[in-house]
Motif scaffolding. Structure first.
Motif, PDB file in Angstrom:
ATOM      1  N   GLY A  72       0.803  -1.218   0.000  1.00 57.80           N
ATOM      2  CA  GLY A  72       0.000   0.000   0.000  1.00 57.80           C
ATOM      3  C   GLY A  72       0.832   1.262   0.000  1.00 57.80           C
ATOM      4  O   GLY A  72       0.324   2.350  -0.261  1.00 57.80           O
ATOM      5  N   ALA A  73       2.137   1.141   0.266  1.00 51.94           N
ATOM      6  CA  ALA A  73       3.017   2.316   0.334  1.00 51.94           C
ATOM      7  C   ALA A  73       3.115   3.029  -1.013  1.00 51.94           C
ATOM      8  O   ALA A  73       3.288   4.245  -1.064  1.00 51.94           O
ATOM      9  N   GLU A  74       3.002   2.282  -2.118  1.00 50.56           N
ATOM     10  CA  GLU A  74       3.118   2.857  -3.461  1.00 50.56           C
ATOM     11  C   GLU A  74       1.761   3.139  -4.100  1.00 50.56           C
ATOM     12  O   GLU A  74       1.698   3.509  -5.273  1.00 50.56           O
ATOM     13  N   ALA A  75       0.683   2.974  -3.349  1.00 56.69           N
ATOM     14  CA  ALA A  75      -0.659   3.137  -3.912  1.00 56.69           C
ATOM     15  C   ALA A  75      -1.028   4.608  -4.087  1.00 56.69           C
ATOM     16  O   ALA A  75      -0.902   5.402  -3.163  1.00 56.69           O
ATOM     17  N   THR A  76      -1.480   4.939  -5.282  1.00 60.19           N
ATOM     18  CA  THR A  76      -2.020   6.271  -5.547  1.00 60.19           C
ATOM     19  C   THR A  76      -3.484   6.273  -5.090  1.00 60.19           C
ATOM     20  O   THR A  76      -4.065   5.203  -4.858  1.00 60.19           O
ATOM     21  N   PRO A  77      -4.105   7.444  -4.993  1.00 58.96           N
ATOM     22  CA  PRO A  77      -5.539   7.462  -4.677  1.00 58.96           C
ATOM     23  C   PRO A  77      -6.369   6.634  -5.668  1.00 58.96           C
ATOM     24  O   PRO A  77      -7.323   5.964  -5.271  1.00 58.96           O
ATOM     25  N   GLN A  78      -5.982   6.634  -6.937  1.00 60.63           N
ATOM     26  CA  GLN A  78      -6.690   5.828  -7.929  1.00 60.63           C
ATOM     27  C   GLN A  78      -6.489   4.333  -7.646  1.00 60.63           C
ATOM     28  O   GLN A  78      -7.434   3.553  -7.729  1.00 60.63           O
ATOM     29  N   ASP A  79      -5.255   3.928  -7.290  1.00 59.44           N
ATOM     30  CA  ASP A  79      -4.998   2.533  -6.921  1.00 59.44           C
ATOM     31  C   ASP A  79      -5.860   2.134  -5.728  1.00 59.44           C
ATOM     32  O   ASP A  79      -6.452   1.057  -5.700  1.00 59.44           O
ATOM     33  N   GLN A  80      -5.918   3.008  -4.720  1.00 65.74           N
ATOM     34  CA  GLN A  80      -6.713   2.723  -3.525  1.00 65.74           C
ATOM     35  C   GLN A  80      -8.184   2.530  -3.872  1.00 65.74           C
ATOM     36  O   GLN A  80      -8.845   1.643  -3.333  1.00 65.74           O
ATOM     37  N   GLN A  81      -8.686   3.360  -4.780  1.00 61.26           N
ATOM     38  CA  GLN A  81     -10.078   3.245  -5.184  1.00 61.26           C
ATOM     39  C   GLN A  81     -10.334   1.926  -5.913  1.00 61.26           C
ATOM     40  O   GLN A  81     -11.333   1.252  -5.651  1.00 61.26           O
ATOM     41  N   ILE A  82      -9.438   1.538  -6.796  1.00 60.77           N
ATOM     42  CA  ILE A  82      -9.585   0.270  -7.520  1.00 60.77           C
ATOM     43  C   ILE A  82      -9.546  -0.910  -6.557  1.00 60.77           C
ATOM     44  O   ILE A  82     -10.385  -1.807  -6.616  1.00 60.77           O
ATOM     45  N   VAL A  83      -8.579  -0.900  -5.625  1.00 59.33           N
ATOM     46  CA  VAL A  83      -8.471  -1.984  -4.643  1.00 59.33           C
ATOM     47  C   VAL A  83      -9.726  -2.032  -3.778  1.00 59.33           C
ATOM     48  O   VAL A  83     -10.261  -3.106  -3.500  1.00 59.33           O
ATOM     49  N   ASP A  84     -10.235  -0.880  -3.378  1.00 59.41           N
ATOM     50  CA  ASP A  84     -11.440  -0.843  -2.559  1.00 59.41           C
ATOM     51  C   ASP A  84     -12.637  -1.427  -3.314  1.00 59.41           C
ATOM     52  O   ASP A  84     -13.415  -2.196  -2.744  1.00 59.41           O
ATOM     53  N   ARG A 174     -11.670  -3.982   8.016  1.00 60.60           N
ATOM     54  CA  ARG A 174     -11.814  -2.537   7.877  1.00 60.60           C
ATOM     55  C   ARG A 174     -11.777  -1.928   9.270  1.00 60.60           C
ATOM     56  O   ARG A 174     -12.463  -2.386  10.173  1.00 60.60           O
ATOM     57  N   GLY A 175     -10.956  -0.882   9.406  1.00 63.74           N
ATOM     58  CA  GLY A 175     -10.807  -0.214  10.688  1.00 63.74           C
ATOM     59  C   GLY A 175     -11.830   0.889  10.884  1.00 63.74           C
ATOM     60  O   GLY A 175     -12.459   1.349   9.933  1.00 63.74           O
ATOM     61  N   ASP A 176     -11.976   1.315  12.124  1.00 61.23           N
ATOM     62  CA  ASP A 176     -12.944   2.354  12.440  1.00 61.23           C
ATOM     63  C   ASP A 176     -12.551   3.727  11.882  1.00 61.23           C
ATOM     64  O   ASP A 176     -13.383   4.631  11.818  1.00 61.23           O
ATOM     65  N   LYS A 177     -11.336   3.887  11.428  1.00 58.14           N
ATOM     66  CA  LYS A 177     -10.893   5.140  10.808  1.00 58.14           C
ATOM     67  C   LYS A 177     -11.007   5.071   9.284  1.00 58.14           C
ATOM     68  O   LYS A 177     -10.541   5.952   8.587  1.00 58.14           O
ATOM     69  N   GLY A 178     -11.601   3.982   8.777  1.00 59.92           N
ATOM     70  CA  GLY A 178     -11.802   3.838   7.341  1.00 59.92           C
ATOM     71  C   GLY A 178     -10.688   3.116   6.612  1.00 59.92           C
ATOM     72  O   GLY A 178     -10.736   2.997   5.386  1.00 59.92           O
ATOM     73  N   ASN A 179      -9.696   2.624   7.336  1.00 57.64           N
ATOM     74  CA  ASN A 179      -8.580   1.943   6.688  1.00 57.64           C
ATOM     75  C   ASN A 179      -8.915   0.504   6.337  1.00 57.64           C
ATOM     76  O   ASN A 179      -9.683  -0.165   7.023  1.00 57.64           O
ATOM     77  N   LEU A 180      -8.307   0.039   5.268  1.00 53.10           N
ATOM     78  CA  LEU A 180      -8.490  -1.310   4.760  1.00 53.10           C
ATOM     79  C   LEU A 180      -7.226  -2.118   5.042  1.00 53.10           C
ATOM     80  O   LEU A 180      -6.115  -1.616   4.875  1.00 53.10           O
ATOM     81  N   PHE A 181      -7.400  -3.370   5.470  1.00 50.38           N
ATOM     82  CA  PHE A 181      -6.282  -4.264   5.762  1.00 50.38           C
ATOM     83  C   PHE A 181      -6.542  -5.591   5.048  1.00 50.38           C
ATOM     84  O   PHE A 181      -7.584  -6.205   5.253  1.00 50.38           O
ATOM     85  N   ILE A 182      -5.595  -6.031   4.229  1.00 45.95           N
ATOM     86  CA  ILE A 182      -5.703  -7.308   3.525  1.00 45.95           C
ATOM     87  C   ILE A 182      -4.511  -8.155   3.946  1.00 45.95           C
ATOM     88  O   ILE A 182      -3.367  -7.726   3.808  1.00 45.95           O
ATOM     89  N   LEU A 183      -4.796  -9.342   4.469  1.00 45.01           N
ATOM     90  CA  LEU A 183      -3.747 -10.213   4.984  1.00 45.01           C
ATOM     91  C   LEU A 183      -3.856 -11.598   4.367  1.00 45.01           C
ATOM     92  O   LEU A 183      -4.948 -12.042   4.023  1.00 45.01           O
ATOM     93  N   LYS A 184      -2.701 -12.277   4.264  1.00 39.97           N
ATOM     94  CA  LYS A 184      -2.715 -13.667   3.787  1.00 39.97           C
ATOM     95  C   LYS A 184      -2.224 -14.576   4.903  1.00 39.97           C
ATOM     96  O   LYS A 184      -1.385 -14.195   5.734  1.00 39.97           O
TER      97      LYS A 184
END
Length: 196
Positions: A72-84, A174-184
């Motif tokens: 997620g460190a290299e994600a642009t706002p557009q990347d974040q929207q697509i992933v979401d 999904r966190g209460d601050k709106g953050n997304l977490f994806i784990l394997k």
């Protein structure tokens, strides 16, 4: 003589009415539509194997989308929207309705992606307390800056986390601050050592 007609079913939810595109036959026609009070339920299928195939395709699409984003460190706002958007499709076919009660949750998980910039910069330890079958309260204990310097977390370092998708190898929260977490899943046999 019975008359028949096709009418649209309106599903009453506590918040609004949702129109179903599926026609409903009635034995007598007294209005153009009828109202049925019930809970809105999504993703009901008589074909669970098709849902699993859909979930696998969506998971593959999600993993391909997050792969080049360095957790997620290299994600642009557009990347974040697509992933979401892809993640929301996956959450809609969640096979585990009560994740905190599932054995699938046990094990060691590795973070693949997050929108939380602070998590990307530090290592954290936290106590997780179940609130319901999908949600935990989070109380952070320590932060490790640069993975080396431990700092005790302030008392206000709290939050909540809802598990929105869980299967044998992927977990989405999904966190209460709106953050997304994806784990394997990396080690299903791992168990947190008992404290004491």
């Amino acid at each position: 003589m019975a008359l028949s007609c096709v009418s649209t079913v309106m599903l009453a939810t506590p918040y609004h009415y949702l129109s179903s595109p599926f026609p409903v036959s009635t034995s007598s026609c007294c209005c153009a539509s009828r109202i049925v009070k019930s809970k809105w339920r999504m993703n009901v299928s008589f074909f669970p194997s098709l849902i699993k195939k859909d979930a696998n395709l969506i998971k593959q699409e999600l993993l391909e989308a997050i792969h080049p984003l360095d957790r997620g460190a290299e994600a642009t706002p557009q990347d974040q929207q697509i992933v979401d958007q892809i993640t929301r499709k996956l959450e809609a076919v969640n096979p585990t309705k009560a994740p905190l009660k599932s054995e699938l949750l046990n094990g060691k998980w590795e973070l693949l992606y997050t929108t939380s910039a602070s998590i990307l910069q530090i290592t954290v330890t936290a106590d997780l307390t179940p609130v319901n079958a999908k949600k935990v309260a989070v109380k952070f204990d320590f932060f490790k800056i640069g993975g080396l310097i431990p700092v005790k977390a302030p008392d206000r370092a709290v939050g909540a986390l809802e598990i929105t998708y869980l299967d044998e190898d992927l977990r989405v929260s999904r966190g209460d601050k709106g953050n997304l977490f994806i784990l394997k899943m990396v080690d299903p046999s791992y168990r947190v050592p008992a404290s004491g």
